[in-house]
Design an enzyme around this catalytic site. Structure first.
Site, PDB file in Angstrom:
ATOM      1  N   ASP A 154       1.007  -1.487  -0.680  1.00 24.30           N
ATOM      2  CA  ASP A 154       0.358  -0.094  -0.342  1.00 24.30           C
ATOM      3  C   ASP A 154       0.929   1.339   0.187  1.00 24.30           C
ATOM      4  O   ASP A 154       1.475   1.278   1.524  1.00 24.30           O
ATOM      5  CB  ASP A 154      -1.262   0.234   1.735  1.00 24.30           C
ATOM      6  CG  ASP A 154      -1.948  -1.192   1.386  1.00 24.30           C
ATOM      7  OD1 ASP A 154      -2.017  -2.180   0.840  1.00 24.30           O
ATOM      8  OD2 ASP A 154      -3.010  -0.956   2.137  1.00 24.30           O
ATOM      9  N   LYS A 217      -6.885   3.494  -3.564  1.00 24.90           N
ATOM     10  CA  LYS A 217      -6.986   3.657  -1.927  1.00 24.90           C
ATOM     11  C   LYS A 217      -7.327   5.080  -1.429  1.00 24.90           C
ATOM     12  O   LYS A 217      -6.553   5.506  -1.262  1.00 24.90           O
ATOM     13  CB  LYS A 217      -6.150   2.699  -0.686  1.00 24.90           C
ATOM     14  CG  LYS A 217      -6.210   2.314   0.781  1.00 24.90           C
ATOM     15  CD  LYS A 217      -5.035   2.359   1.423  1.00 24.90           C
ATOM     16  CE  LYS A 217      -5.291   2.437   2.479  1.00 24.90           C
ATOM     17  NZ  LYS A 217      -3.807   1.569   3.441  1.00 24.90           N
ATOM     18  N   LYS A 253     -10.203   0.263  -2.477  1.00 28.70           N
ATOM     19  CA  LYS A 253      -9.861   0.105  -1.382  1.00 28.70           C
ATOM     20  C   LYS A 253     -10.461   1.171  -0.080  1.00 28.70           C
ATOM     21  O   LYS A 253      -9.486   2.476  -0.407  1.00 28.70           O
ATOM     22  CB  LYS A 253      -9.086  -0.437  -0.279  1.00 28.70           C
ATOM     23  CG  LYS A 253      -8.787  -0.779   1.123  1.00 28.70           C
ATOM     24  CD  LYS A 253      -7.412  -1.279   1.363  1.00 28.70           C
ATOM     25  CE  LYS A 253      -7.022  -1.099   2.726  1.00 28.70           C
ATOM     26  NZ  LYS A 253      -5.826  -2.544   2.590  1.00 28.70           N
TER      27      LYS A 253
END
Length: 317
Positions: A154, A217, A253
């Site tokens: 991430d 995300k 996400k």
């Protein structure tokens, strides 16, 4: 040398993008006002939500022992007796992944291996949460996390580049992160609370996808504003536009501030309505959360027993 690839990089598309703020806010109100499923249908949707959670610990006091506990909870996220009552005990229900800091990746990999679990380990990287460290340091951090066994990374974007309109430079950076990730899945955190406008969020989404992100995300969970429905609508519309133009599916996400089972249901509804059933699986949808699982398990306990569990009756994450 520029890492940009003319087949994926499209500055004209990015520079011409505009977002209709009022339309976004109106759509967000509609989504929040939806009635969610009840009874056994709600229980089924909540189990679906569990399988999409990236169970996360990103605290300064993380230790090998609480990372181990997190991994055990991720492997058995809902008490076995509750699942057995629902005839779901043999369906292999786990969370989608565990997510930790780079220095804790080896601990997580070790714990999961000892438990004979194939659950993926995700690591934040690239100067999380601010992304304000030198580029070489950020690239090295990705390499180290991958070497230690992380199969998902991430990353955080450099918000300075987005806020100053340096979209080509942002593309180059994300592209370099993509290359050092190798076979690992790359989720790109936009830190939407620090991007200023919906148009910036849309452009940052496009640039991240063009640069090879597997997921986009919303947030690090450390900003003052994290996953909100209006921002999510902007991002999932960018995913849809990118899919319609390129045929490539990118995951989504939301993360930060998602704490209740009710919220998880709304997020699933949003994904189903905006992107369709393909995006209702862990391969294309994740919920970044630390405390969400506890509330979902309490709701499932209530569905099975008719009463609410005290928090001490359910295993900690």
């Amino acid at each position: 040398m520029s890492a940009r690839n003319s087949t994926t990089w499209n500055l004209e598309w990015v520079s011409k993008a505009r977002v209709n703020t009022q339309a976004v806010l109106k759509r967000a109100q509609q989504v929040q006002g939806r009635k969610v499923a009840k009874k056994q249908w709600q229980a089924a949707w909540l189990l679906k939500a569990v399988t999409c959670i990236d169970l996360t610990t990103l605290s300064g006091d993380d230790t090998p022992s609480n990372v181990h506990r997190l991994c055990m909870k991720a492997s058995q996220p809902v008490r076995r007796d509750l699942l057995k009552n629902m005839d779901m005990h043999d369906k292999g229900i786990t969370t989608a992944a565990v997510c930790v800091y780079p220095s804790r990746v080896a601990d997580a990999v070790k714990s999961l291996k000892a438990a004979n679990s194939s659950l993926p380990v995700a690591s934040v990287a690239t100067g999380f949460p601010a992304g304000q460290t030198p580029l070489k340091t950020r690239l090295d951090e990705v390499r180290m996390a991958v070497q230690d066994g992380a199969t998902e990374i991430d990353i955080v974007i450099n918000r300075t580049l987005a806020l100053t309109g340096q979209w080509a430079a942002l593309y180059d950076e994300v592209r370099q992160f993509r290359e050092v990730c190798g076979e690992a899945h790359m989720k790109t955190i936009l830190a939407v609370g620090e991007l200023g406008t919906f148009t910036n969020v849309y452009k940052a989404s496009l640039v991240s996808m063009m640069a090879g992100s597997d997921f986009i995300k919303t947030s690090t969970g450390k900003e003052s504003v994290n996953a909100t429905y209006p921002v999510a609508i902007v991002m999932v519309r960018a995913i849809r536009d990118y899919y319609l133009r390129t045929g490539h599916k990118v995951g989504f996400k939301p993360a930060g501030g998602i704490r209740t089972a009710q919220e998880a249901l709304v997020w699933l509804v949003l994904m189903k309505e905006e992107l369709g059933d393909d995006w209702l699986t862990p391969t294309l949808f994740r919920l970044g959360a630390s405390s969400l699982l506890a509330d979902i398990e309490r709701q499932i306990y209530h569905y099975v027993t008719g009463c609410y569990a005290a928090y001490y009756e359910l295993p900690m994450a």
